[in-house]
Design an enzyme around this catalytic site. Structure first.
Site, PDB file in Angstrom:
ATOM      1  N   ARG A 266       0.967  -1.254   0.060  1.00  0.00           N
ATOM      2  CA  ARG A 266      -0.012   0.142  -0.058  1.00  0.00           C
ATOM      3  C   ARG A 266       1.084   1.225  -0.166  1.00  0.00           C
ATOM      4  O   ARG A 266       1.369   1.713   1.201  1.00  0.00           O
ATOM      5  CB  ARG A 266      -0.992  -0.075   1.296  1.00  0.00           C
ATOM      6  CG  ARG A 266      -1.958   1.200   1.205  1.00  0.00           C
ATOM      7  CD  ARG A 266      -2.994   1.243   0.004  1.00  0.00           C
ATOM      8  NE  ARG A 266      -3.939   0.326   0.271  1.00  0.00           N
ATOM      9  CZ  ARG A 266      -4.873   0.038  -0.504  1.00  0.00           C
ATOM     10  NH1 ARG A 266      -4.624   0.527  -1.788  1.00  0.00           N
ATOM     11  NH2 ARG A 266      -5.510  -1.002  -0.253  1.00  0.00           N
TER      12      ARG A 266
ATOM     13  N   ARG B 135       1.172  -6.808  -9.614  1.00  0.00           N
ATOM     14  CA  ARG B 135       1.481  -5.993  -8.512  1.00  0.00           C
ATOM     15  C   ARG B 135       1.647  -6.853  -7.282  1.00  0.00           C
ATOM     16  O   ARG B 135       2.341  -6.568  -6.281  1.00  0.00           O
ATOM     17  CB  ARG B 135       0.708  -4.885  -8.152  1.00  0.00           C
ATOM     18  CG  ARG B 135      -0.608  -5.558  -7.655  1.00  0.00           C
ATOM     19  CD  ARG B 135      -1.742  -4.170  -7.224  1.00  0.00           C
ATOM     20  NE  ARG B 135      -3.039  -4.468  -6.889  1.00  0.00           N
ATOM     21  CZ  ARG B 135      -4.067  -3.699  -6.192  1.00  0.00           C
ATOM     22  NH1 ARG B 135      -3.550  -2.502  -5.778  1.00  0.00           N
ATOM     23  NH2 ARG B 135      -5.015  -4.030  -5.965  1.00  0.00           N
TER      24      ARG B 135
ATOM     25  N   HIS C 273       0.262   3.183 -10.560  1.00  0.00           N
ATOM     26  CA  HIS C 273      -0.845   3.721  -9.572  1.00  0.00           C
ATOM     27  C   HIS C 273       0.039   4.356  -8.399  1.00  0.00           C
ATOM     28  O   HIS C 273       0.079   4.000  -7.440  1.00  0.00           O
ATOM     29  CB  HIS C 273      -1.458   2.501  -8.918  1.00  0.00           C
ATOM     30  CG  HIS C 273      -2.694   2.880  -8.241  1.00  0.00           C
ATOM     31  ND1 HIS C 273      -2.633   3.488  -7.185  1.00  0.00           N
ATOM     32  CD2 HIS C 273      -3.902   2.521  -8.456  1.00  0.00           C
ATOM     33  CE1 HIS C 273      -3.933   3.539  -6.633  1.00  0.00           C
ATOM     34  NE2 HIS C 273      -4.732   2.952  -7.468  1.00  0.00           N
TER      35      HIS C 273
ATOM     36  N   ASP D  93     -12.358   9.995  -7.161  1.00  0.00           N
ATOM     37  CA  ASP D  93     -11.721   8.845  -8.027  1.00  0.00           C
ATOM     38  C   ASP D  93     -12.259   9.094  -9.301  1.00  0.00           C
ATOM     39  O   ASP D  93     -13.386   8.974  -9.743  1.00  0.00           O
ATOM     40  CB  ASP D  93     -12.563   7.743  -7.404  1.00  0.00           C
ATOM     41  CG  ASP D  93     -11.833   6.397  -7.849  1.00  0.00           C
ATOM     42  OD1 ASP D  93     -12.173   5.272  -7.259  1.00  0.00           O
ATOM     43  OD2 ASP D  93     -11.090   6.510  -8.608  1.00  0.00           O
TER      44      ASP D  93
ATOM     45  N   GLU E 281      -2.021   8.812 -11.263  1.00  0.00           N
ATOM     46  CA  GLU E 281      -1.807   7.446 -12.027  1.00  0.00           C
ATOM     47  C   GLU E 281      -1.621   7.647 -13.602  1.00  0.00           C
ATOM     48  O   GLU E 281      -2.504   8.216 -13.980  1.00  0.00           O
ATOM     49  CB  GLU E 281      -2.592   6.654 -11.347  1.00  0.00           C
ATOM     50  CG  GLU E 281      -3.045   6.352  -9.978  1.00  0.00           C
ATOM     51  CD  GLU E 281      -4.409   5.851  -9.797  1.00  0.00           C
ATOM     52  OE1 GLU E 281      -4.821   4.925 -10.460  1.00  0.00           O
ATOM     53  OE2 GLU E 281      -4.901   5.988  -8.687  1.00  0.00           O
TER      54      GLU E 281
HETATM   55  O1  TA6 Z   1      -7.012   4.107  -8.768  1.00  0.00           O
HETATM   56  C1  TA6 Z   1      -8.160   4.617  -8.115  1.00  0.00           C
HETATM   57  C2  TA6 Z   1      -8.720   3.061  -7.513  1.00  0.00           C
HETATM   58  O2  TA6 Z   1      -9.229   2.352  -8.526  1.00  0.00           O
HETATM   59  C3  TA6 Z   1      -9.875   3.084  -6.393  1.00  0.00           C
HETATM   60  O3  TA6 Z   1     -10.914   3.021  -7.032  1.00  0.00           O
HETATM   61  C4  TA6 Z   1      -9.455   2.307  -5.584  1.00  0.00           C
HETATM   62  O4  TA6 Z   1      -9.914   1.334  -5.701  1.00  0.00           O
HETATM   63  C5  TA6 Z   1      -7.749   2.507  -5.423  1.00  0.00           C
HETATM   64  O5  TA6 Z   1      -7.538   2.096  -7.032  1.00  0.00           O
HETATM   65  C6  TA6 Z   1      -7.314   1.289  -4.960  1.00  0.00           C
HETATM   66  O6  TA6 Z   1      -7.571   0.184  -5.201  1.00  0.00           O
HETATM   67  P1  TA6 Z   1      -7.020  -1.067  -4.213  1.00  0.00           P
HETATM   68  O7  TA6 Z   1      -7.140  -2.269  -4.955  1.00  0.00           O
HETATM   69  O8  TA6 Z   1      -5.118  -0.946  -4.385  1.00  0.00           O
HETATM   70  O9  TA6 Z   1      -7.275  -1.074  -2.910  1.00  0.00           O
END
Ligand code: TA6
Length: 287
Positions: free
Chosen positions: A70, A93, A155, A199, A258
């Site tokens: 994270r 990932r 991301h 988002d 991103e």
């Molecule tokens: O990039 C934004 C997103 O798609 C959000 O909708 C949220 O889900 C975020 O990614 C994080 O996703 P994750 O699967 O890493 O918790």
């Protein structure tokens, strides 16, 4: 007998045990430091000497096989978002990538190469270059006999001093899908401010995005090529509390900008063709 890793470079590239016992590659360039986990080929840190970190890392992140780290720069491939019966944001990932090469470039920056183990008809490499800037390159080749379609995205979680004071520039006039409101909109603001959950998937944009952070007194520049989508995300309060691997108040010191090819911008490769997604992160005074 030396137990050093063959790709180590004394004083510049070191391989050691990181969080959760996962392997970690630490890079020291003349002007910056970085760390990368072969778990996801995940850049978890980048810092220019004398400056605060450019990347945000959650204090609650877990480091274990099968789970995404994270923070930092998760590599999203071969799909973005949820997919019934499959891990969100694809399998890259959470895969164990091979640490494939390390080298010192003519300008003194240091380049690492990671290879994704066999993933269907795709041959995938990630190149990380650490110097005055941090550059990432994701090369995907279709080694199959028919067309292949995929999404890709860096991301990236950026560290900010206080989300209330941050503004994001470069997306004015772009169309985006607002995932919070489930609406398609056009960005009319000269600069985007974050005052709640955001988002947004901006499509058809190759623009460089700047994150102005008066609290840390800097502007972060996110330049890209081979990318037609930019995603802007901050989970804000409720979503922060819903994530076990994210602190309740950590939304205040991060924003995701991103760079990739998502949704309508997804990529289709003919047999033998290759796509290259590049991102370069740099920082300067807030101006
Ligand atoms: O990039 C934004 C997103 O798609 C959000 O909708 C949220 O889900 C975020 O990614 C994080 O996703 P994750 O699967 O890493 O918790």
């Amino acid at each position: 007998m030396s137990d050093s890793h063959p790709l180590e470079i004394p004083g510049m590239v070191a391989v050691s045990g990181g969080c959760g016992g996962l392997s970690r590659v630490c890079v020291t360039s003349p002007c910056s430091t970085a760390e990368i986990y072969p778990h996801g080929a995940h850049v978890t840190g980048f810092r220019k000497n004398g400056e605060p970190p450019l990347l945000f890392m959650s204090d609650s992140s877990v480091f274990r096989t099968g789970k995404a780290i994270r923070g930092g720069i998760p590599i999203i491939f071969p799909w973005f978002g949820d997919r019934e019966g499959h891990p969100a944001h694809g399998y890259a990932r959470t895969a164990e990538w091979e640490f494939h090469d390390s080298s010192v470039l003519a300008d003194g920056s240091i380049r690492l190469v990671f290879r994704l183990p066999a993933s269907g008809n795709f041959e995938v490499m990630s190149l990380v270059t650490v110097g005055e800037c941090l550059s990432l390159e994701l090369d995907v080749r279709n080694a199959g006999e028919s067309d292949e379609t995929f999404e890709n995205c860096f991301h990236t979680y950026f560290e900010v001093g206080d989300i209330d004071t941050v503004s994001i520039h470069g997306l004015t006039g772009c169309g985006y899908f607002d995932k919070v409101a489930s609406k398609t909109r056009i960005e009319t603001a000269a600069s985007i401010r974050i005052a709640g959950e955001v988002d947004r998937v901006y499509s058809g944009t190759t623009a460089t995005v700047e994150i102005t952070d008066p609290t840390l007194g800097r502007t972060i520049r996110v330049a890209k090529s081979g990318s037609a989508s930019t995603v802007v995300w901050n989970p804000w309060i409720a979503k922060s509390k819903a994530m076990a691997d994210f602190g309740d108040n950590e939304y205040r010191r991060m924003v995701c900008v991103e760079s990739g090819n998502v949704g309508e911008d997804k990529v289709t490769l003919s047999p033998g063709d290759q796509s290259t997604l590049k991102m370069e992160i740099s920082s300067g005074d807030a101006g």
